[in-house]
Design an enzyme around this catalytic site. Sequence first.
Site, short mmCIF file in Angstrom:
data_model
loop_
_atom_site.label_atom_id
_atom_site.label_comp_id
_atom_site.label_asym_id
_atom_site.label_seq_id
_atom_site.Cartn_x
_atom_site.Cartn_y
_atom_site.Cartn_z
N ARG A 110 -4.37 0.31 15.53
CA ARG A 110 -5.76 -0.54 14.26
C ARG A 110 -5.31 -2.37 14.08
O ARG A 110 -5.41 -2.95 14.16
CB ARG A 110 -5.88 0.55 13.12
CG ARG A 110 -6.86 1.04 13.97
CD ARG A 110 -7.35 1.47 12.41
NE ARG A 110 -7.96 0.82 11.93
CZ ARG A 110 -9.47 0.01 12.04
NH1 ARG A 110 -10.30 0.89 12.82
NH2 ARG A 110 -10.19 -1.14 11.65
N CYS A 124 -11.35 5.99 14.07
CA CYS A 124 -9.68 6.96 14.26
C CYS A 124 -10.28 8.16 13.32
O CYS A 124 -10.69 7.99 12.87
CB CYS A 124 -8.81 6.43 14.13
SG CYS A 124 -8.22 5.70 12.16
N ASP A 141 -1.87 7.02 1.76
CA ASP A 141 -0.84 6.66 2.46
C ASP A 141 0.27 8.22 2.21
O ASP A 141 0.81 8.51 3.58
CB ASP A 141 -0.02 6.01 3.02
CG ASP A 141 -0.60 4.82 3.64
OD1 ASP A 141 -2.09 4.84 4.43
OD2 ASP A 141 -0.45 3.63 4.62
N ARG A 196 5.19 6.93 14.88
CA ARG A 196 4.74 5.56 15.13
C ARG A 196 5.23 5.11 13.48
O ARG A 196 5.39 4.39 13.45
CB ARG A 196 3.87 6.03 14.98
CG ARG A 196 2.73 6.23 15.72
CD ARG A 196 1.03 6.24 15.66
NE ARG A 196 0.71 5.03 14.69
CZ ARG A 196 -0.13 4.94 13.69
NH1 ARG A 196 -0.87 6.68 13.33
NH2 ARG A 196 -0.08 4.44 12.98
C1 UD1 Z 1 -3.49 -0.58 5.61
C2 UD1 Z 1 -2.43 0.93 5.90
C3 UD1 Z 1 -2.63 2.00 5.91
C4 UD1 Z 1 -3.62 2.38 5.18
C5 UD1 Z 1 -4.83 1.38 4.95
C6 UD1 Z 1 -5.56 1.45 3.19
C7 UD1 Z 1 -1.53 -1.09 7.55
C8 UD1 Z 1 -0.82 -1.38 8.71
N1 UD1 Z 1 -1.92 -0.27 7.31
O1 UD1 Z 1 -4.28 -0.64 6.33
O2 UD1 Z 1 -2.19 2.80 6.60
O3 UD1 Z 1 -3.72 3.50 4.96
O4 UD1 Z 1 -4.28 -0.05 4.63
O5 UD1 Z 1 -4.29 1.36 1.68
O6 UD1 Z 1 -1.38 -2.41 6.08
N2 UD1 Z 1 -12.93 -0.84 4.51
C9 UD1 Z 1 -14.42 -1.68 5.01
N3 UD1 Z 1 -14.36 -2.40 6.05
C10 UD1 Z 1 -13.42 -3.83 6.82
C11 UD1 Z 1 -12.36 -2.92 5.94
C12 UD1 Z 1 -12.00 -1.87 5.71
O7 UD1 Z 1 -15.35 -1.19 4.53
O8 UD1 Z 1 -13.25 -4.62 7.18
C13 UD1 Z 1 -12.34 0.36 3.96
C14 UD1 Z 1 -11.61 1.16 5.00
O9 UD1 Z 1 -12.91 1.94 6.39
C15 UD1 Z 1 -11.37 2.08 3.40
C16 UD1 Z 1 -11.20 0.85 2.55
O10 UD1 Z 1 -11.61 0.03 3.45
O11 UD1 Z 1 -12.12 3.29 2.97
C17 UD1 Z 1 -9.16 0.57 2.93
O12 UD1 Z 1 -8.70 0.04 4.33
P1 UD1 Z 1 -7.95 -0.83 4.58
O13 UD1 Z 1 -7.57 -1.35 3.30
O14 UD1 Z 1 -8.43 -2.06 5.22
O15 UD1 Z 1 -6.76 -0.15 5.27
P2 UD1 Z 1 -6.10 -0.85 6.76
O16 UD1 Z 1 -5.93 -2.58 6.12
O17 UD1 Z 1 -7.10 -1.15 8.04
#
Ligand code: UD1
Length: 439
Positions: A96, A120, A313, A405
């Site tokens: 992702r 996912c 995490d 990974r």
């Molecule tokens: C990053 C980390 C991942 C970690 C996560 C939360 C990387 C590569 N990955 O993932 O390991 O588990 O932060 O600490 O850095 N959300 C929305 N809308 C969006 C984006 C996110 O609602 O547009 C929600 C997600 O579903 C989740 C929350 O926000 O509930 C946090 O997710 P996010 O911080 O975005 O995770 P990632 O950045 O993808």
Amino acid sequence: MLPRMDSFVIHGGRKLSGSIAVSGAKNSALPILAVSLMTDAPCSFGNVPLLRDIQTQVKILNTLGVETTWQGRTVRARVKDTYNSTAPYELVKQMRAGVCVLGPLLARRGEAVVSMPGGCVIGERPIDLHLRGLEALGAVIELDHGYIKARTPAGGLRGAEIYLGGKFGSSVLATANVLCAAVLAKGATVIECAACEPEVVDLAECLNAMGAKITGAGSPRIRVQGVRRLKGVDWSVIPDRIEAATFLIAGAITNSAITVTGCRGDHLMAVLDVLRQMGIKVERKGTTLTTVPSGRPKACEVVTLPHPAFPTDAQAQMMALMTIAEGTSTITERVFPERFMAAAEMKRMGARISVANGQAVVQGVDKLSGAEVMASDLRASAALVIAGLAAEGETRISRVYHIDRGYERIEERLRKLGARIQRIAGSDAAPATASGTAG
Ligand code: UD1
């Protein structure tokens, strides 16, 4: 190339000892590698962990015209051509975090076509915040045949005041994308409800070293004064706090003295606090953290939230420790409420866990017993390894490509601490799905 279906066989119940060095942070390296798209000058990134996710990100960058060379753990990167601004499905579906090329591409080339990452195994994983933030800077975005197609308006991106909070709070990669785009936008940007994770700070500091003007990273309000261009950079990524947490928990569950070197203790405060509440002593000397054999852990209540609170995490790994704690623990998952895949597998090892409504209740048992289990995603796999180290008898974990990974040669490093863990090579290829890409 598809990953192999290797397994781990662990003979648990042994004490560990010795020291283990923490790798560079995967979640820092992924967005930081993508900033090479934002300049024509050569960039050099050190302390990059040798992981499958990193290889995928490098492949995405190569597809986008960035030439890369590896030297040890250093990646040198330089944009060679700009013909292709499409990050394809075949690569983004594997990880992702590939979506973090969106902001850099848009900022530098004025257009970006990035496969939508999809859901996912840990939940739905929307991208609304990424899109909302980029649109606030003026980007024109459409979703077409599974792709995000973004372009800048005539005159380019313009700084704006952006509220980037979602229903689960801040987003790490949305903050990274919007931050990168704002750096090359005209004028000033304020990102409110920005993610405060150390990986965001690392990215902001790297961008500042390239000539960006960012202040406030690490707080919920980041300010950016746009600049016209960025220069090259020689950057070293921060240590991986999640890997450090995993090793500390491995020390705690085996009641062992393990020294984890090269850590940033200030990035691990919430994890260290939970260990303290569980009665586990950890000695901190500079960048070194050592678990002190402290007997059976006590039950604890943990809530995952964005940084600086307890990180999602490290949740599955902490759940492994709770399975053998004295008393009943709870884990409330406020970042990814469905992220409890490790629970069912640990129950096969004798753990007593019930999961409902985003909360796991863990009744500690005296001992875990080895069993055949399956890894479903990166951190759940780490939790199964930790449980296997403590369990009596043999634990066989299949599909350990998930753990590759995010952890470099984990079995070799654990063996150096005295663990009996072997990799059994598998021949079948893993199915090419987007599941298990959390991380
Ligand atoms: C990053 C980390 C991942 C970690 C996560 C939360 C990387 C590569 N990955 O993932 O390991 O588990 O932060 O600490 O850095 N959300 C929305 N809308 C969006 C984006 C996110 O609602 O547009 C929600 C997600 O579903 C989740 C929350 O926000 O509930 C946090 O997710 P996010 O911080 O975005 O995770 P990632 O950045 O993808």
